[in-house]
Design a protein around this motif. Structure first.
Motif, mmCIF file in Angstrom:
data_model
loop_
_atom_site.group_PDB
_atom_site.id
_atom_site.type_symbol
_atom_site.label_atom_id
_atom_site.label_comp_id
_atom_site.label_asym_id
_atom_site.label_seq_id
_atom_site.Cartn_x
_atom_site.Cartn_y
_atom_site.Cartn_z
ATOM 1 N N GLU A 20 -13.184 -9.794 -8.275
ATOM 2 C CA GLU A 20 -14.314 -10.655 -7.914
ATOM 3 C C GLU A 20 -13.918 -11.809 -7.020
ATOM 4 O OE1 GLU A 20 -17.684 -13.528 -10.082
ATOM 5 O OE2 GLU A 20 -16.360 -12.264 -11.299
ATOM 6 N N TYR A 21 -12.751 -12.415 -7.278
ATOM 7 C CA TYR A 21 -12.404 -13.664 -6.593
ATOM 8 C C TYR A 21 -11.316 -13.527 -5.530
ATOM 9 C CZ TYR A 21 -15.265 -16.181 -9.964
ATOM 10 O OH TYR A 21 -16.315 -16.656 -10.703
ATOM 11 N N VAL A 22 -10.625 -12.407 -5.472
ATOM 12 C CA VAL A 22 -9.585 -12.207 -4.460
ATOM 13 C C VAL A 22 -9.872 -10.891 -3.760
ATOM 14 C CG1 VAL A 22 -7.121 -12.020 -3.984
ATOM 15 C CG2 VAL A 22 -7.910 -13.430 -5.898
ATOM 16 N N THR A 23 -10.284 -10.962 -2.513
ATOM 17 C CA THR A 23 -10.639 -9.757 -1.780
ATOM 18 C C THR A 23 -9.375 -9.071 -1.276
ATOM 19 O OG1 THR A 23 -12.695 -10.784 -1.050
ATOM 20 C CG2 THR A 23 -11.964 -8.815 0.135
ATOM 21 N N PRO A 24 -9.037 -7.899 -1.813
ATOM 22 C CA PRO A 24 -7.812 -7.227 -1.373
ATOM 23 C C PRO A 24 -8.008 -6.526 -0.033
ATOM 24 C CG PRO A 24 -8.946 -5.889 -2.989
ATOM 25 C CD PRO A 24 -9.753 -7.144 -2.845
ATOM 26 N N ALA A 25 -6.911 -6.359 0.694
ATOM 27 C CA ALA A 25 -6.959 -5.555 1.907
ATOM 28 C C ALA A 25 -7.189 -4.094 1.513
ATOM 29 C CB ALA A 25 -5.654 -5.707 2.683
ATOM 30 N N GLU A 26 -7.550 -3.293 2.483
ATOM 31 C CA GLU A 26 -7.814 -1.888 2.199
ATOM 32 C C GLU A 26 -6.571 -1.223 1.606
ATOM 33 O OE1 GLU A 26 -9.200 2.202 4.512
ATOM 34 O OE2 GLU A 26 -9.165 0.262 5.555
ATOM 35 N N GLY A 27 -6.738 -0.600 0.451
ATOM 36 C CA GLY A 27 -5.635 0.090 -0.200
ATOM 37 C C GLY A 27 -4.739 -0.797 -1.035
ATOM 38 N N GLU A 28 -5.012 -2.097 -1.057
ATOM 39 C CA GLU A 28 -4.154 -3.040 -1.793
ATOM 40 C C GLU A 28 -4.538 -3.055 -3.270
ATOM 41 O OE1 GLU A 28 -3.430 -6.900 0.159
ATOM 42 O OE2 GLU A 28 -4.080 -7.797 -1.734
ATOM 43 N N LEU A 29 -3.540 -3.109 -4.134
ATOM 44 C CA LEU A 29 -3.798 -3.165 -5.571
ATOM 45 C C LEU A 29 -4.352 -4.529 -5.961
ATOM 46 C CD1 LEU A 29 -0.501 -1.554 -6.951
ATOM 47 C CD2 LEU A 29 -2.687 -0.425 -6.527
ATOM 48 N N PRO A 30 -5.231 -4.597 -6.980
ATOM 49 C CA PRO A 30 -5.679 -5.897 -7.482
ATOM 50 C C PRO A 30 -4.499 -6.692 -8.040
ATOM 51 C CG PRO A 30 -7.022 -4.113 -8.361
ATOM 52 C CD PRO A 30 -5.834 -3.482 -7.720
ATOM 53 N N LYS A 59 0.814 -1.219 0.000
ATOM 54 C CA LYS A 59 0.000 0.000 0.000
ATOM 55 C C LYS A 59 0.846 1.268 0.000
ATOM 56 C CE LYS A 59 -2.554 -2.449 3.528
ATOM 57 N NZ LYS A 59 -3.141 -2.309 4.849
ATOM 58 N N LYS A 60 2.070 1.173 -0.481
ATOM 59 C CA LYS A 60 2.947 2.332 -0.503
ATOM 60 C C LYS A 60 3.237 2.734 -1.949
ATOM 61 C CE LYS A 60 5.161 0.893 3.791
ATOM 62 N NZ LYS A 60 6.418 0.476 4.451
#
Length: 455
Positions: free
Chosen positions: A420-430, A360-361
């Protein structure tokens, strides 16, 4: 997998795919896809044969030839032929396995396969290479066809070799059909095919940059490191330069050509390298002027020698970016890495890129895996098949526009599938690698299910 003979390249490709699928919600939403994975990991058919040919001294020589017909759920088997001493079943199974899902991502009706021989063209005369091509095709001809299996070129198999292979096929089968792609323009080839993998790679990365910047940036002003100096690297460099980038490197198996002090790779230099490659020369053979801002560094790849970069495009061969080299790219400021080569990054390198994405940086890296980023080559091969079936030719502008559309759709498919299939953490890039693996596998698995390939 544990009961198989050691096949390190294939096992790496399989493990990389499985890791992605297991860490997504795909199997939770589609439990029967686990069985699809088990079935799809075994080729439908492996053809292995000996190739006996005569050298210029009249001596009989023998090599091993292969064709791995991996999966035909989406269409005829499609994938290249590689002539190189490192060719074995592990390498071809890895390439064929990757090809299944790469072809699925193009949106065209193509299955996945790969083939080749442990023949080394280096040191052979043109006549010996031609004789080998004819002997190879005599063994392969009865197992391929326009609606069965359509090989293309790969390492060691250029347009010249495709011509000799096609001529041998036509003679053996007494049939003119679109059985090979990468053909000459006067006998069934497609415009933009030589450029397609390199161009498509740059188009894919352009969408990565555009999305990451909110639509405000493209290649203009970007510093780009490229490895390799063959077809893919050359056309990736030319397209990046056309779009306003500064290309800082190319390489071969013996070292890297690096731009320093404001220098860059130019279109004129790329043309000189292309001519050198036809003569099977090495980059070390380039006559660089004493005041040139380019230097040839033996024994290295660009990633540790090139300095600050924005974009890195591995375009040489598999596993050409190690974990340490990935760390070097992060340290050099790279924001976008996309593979023009198949499985260009080791598992350790992919972990570095993916961990960077999760931080997230500002130094987070967007990583585009080869099965998506370099799909432009096989996409235009599919367009060549379509033109052959219709007995017509499209203009270069028509083919290029179709290629651009395919690469845009591929990027968006990877992006939306990851969301849709991989829930990222807040601020994380797909994760584009997750999106590519899941989207490609899901399409193949569904087709296999619909056709009764598993229960």
């Amino acid at each position: 997998m544990s009961n198989l003979p050691s096949e390190p390249e294939f096992e790496q490709a399989y493990s990389e795919l499985v890791s992605t699928l297991e860490n997504s919600s795909l199997f939770e939403k589609n439990p029967d896809f686990r069985k699809a994975l088990e079935v799809a990991s075994i080729p439908e058919r492996i053809i292995q044969f000996r190739v006996v040919w005569e050298d210029d001294k009249g001596n009989a020589q023998v090599n091993r030839g292969y064709r791995v017909q991996f999966n035909s759920a989406l269409g005829p088997y499609k994938g290249g032929l590689r002539f190189h001493p490192t060719v074995n079943l592990s390498v071809l199974k890895f390439l064929g396995f990757e090809q299944i899902f790469k072809n699925a991502l193009t949106g065209l009706n193509m299955g996945g396969g790969k083939g080749g021989a442990d023949f080394d063209p280096k040191g052979k005369t043109d006549n010996e290479i031609r004789k080998f091509c004819v002997a190879f095709m005599r063994q392969l001809a009865n197992h391929i066809g326009a609606d069965t299996d359509v090989p293309a070129g790969d390492i060691g198999v250029s347009g010249r070799e495709i011509g000799w292979l096609f001529g041998a096929y036509r003679s053996v089968r007494n049939r003119w059909e679109g059985v090979l792609t990468g053909k000459g323009l006067t006998w069934g080839g497609s415009l933009i095919r030589p450029e397609a993998t390199g161009y498509g790679l740059v188009y894919y990365v352009e969408h990565m940059i555009n999305y990451a910047s909110g639509g405000s940036e493209g290649f203009a002003g970007k510093r780009v490191a490229i490895s390799g100096s063959g077809n893919v690297a050359q056309y990736a460099a030319l397209k990046a330069i056309e779009l306003g980038a500064t290309v800082l490197s190319l390489s071969d198996s013996k070292g890297a050509l690096i731009a320093e002090d404001g220098g860059s790779i130019t279109p004129e230099l790329v043309a000189e390298i292309a001519a050198l490659k036809v003569k099977r020369g090495a980059l070390a053979d380039l006559a660089l002027a004493s005041d040139s801002k380019l230097k040839y560094v033996p024994g290295v790849r660009p990633w540790t020698a090139v300095g600050p970069v924005d974009v890195a495009l591995p375009c040489a061969t598999q596993n050409e970016v190690s974990g340490e080299e990935a760390e070097a790219l992060v340290a050099a400021g790279a924001k976008f890495v996309a593979e023009g080569s198949n499985m260009g990054s080791t598992l350790e390198a992919i972990k570095v890129f993916e961990n960077s994405r999760k931080e997230k940086k500002g130094e987070a890296i967007w990583y585009g895996p080869g099965k998506a980023a370099n799909a432009g080559g096989v996409a235009v091969s599919g367009l060549e098949m379509a033109q052959n079936s219709a007995r017509l030719n499209w203009t270069s502008e028509e083919v290029d526009e179709k290629l651009k559309g395919i690469m845009k759709a591929c990027f968006l498919n990877c992006l939306e599938t990851a969301k849709e299939y991989v829930t990222p953490a807040e601020g994380e890039l797909p994760s584009l690698v997750a999106g590519a693996n899941i989207a490609g596998f899901k399409k193949v698995a569904q087709a296999m299910h619909d056709q009764g390939d598993y229960f």
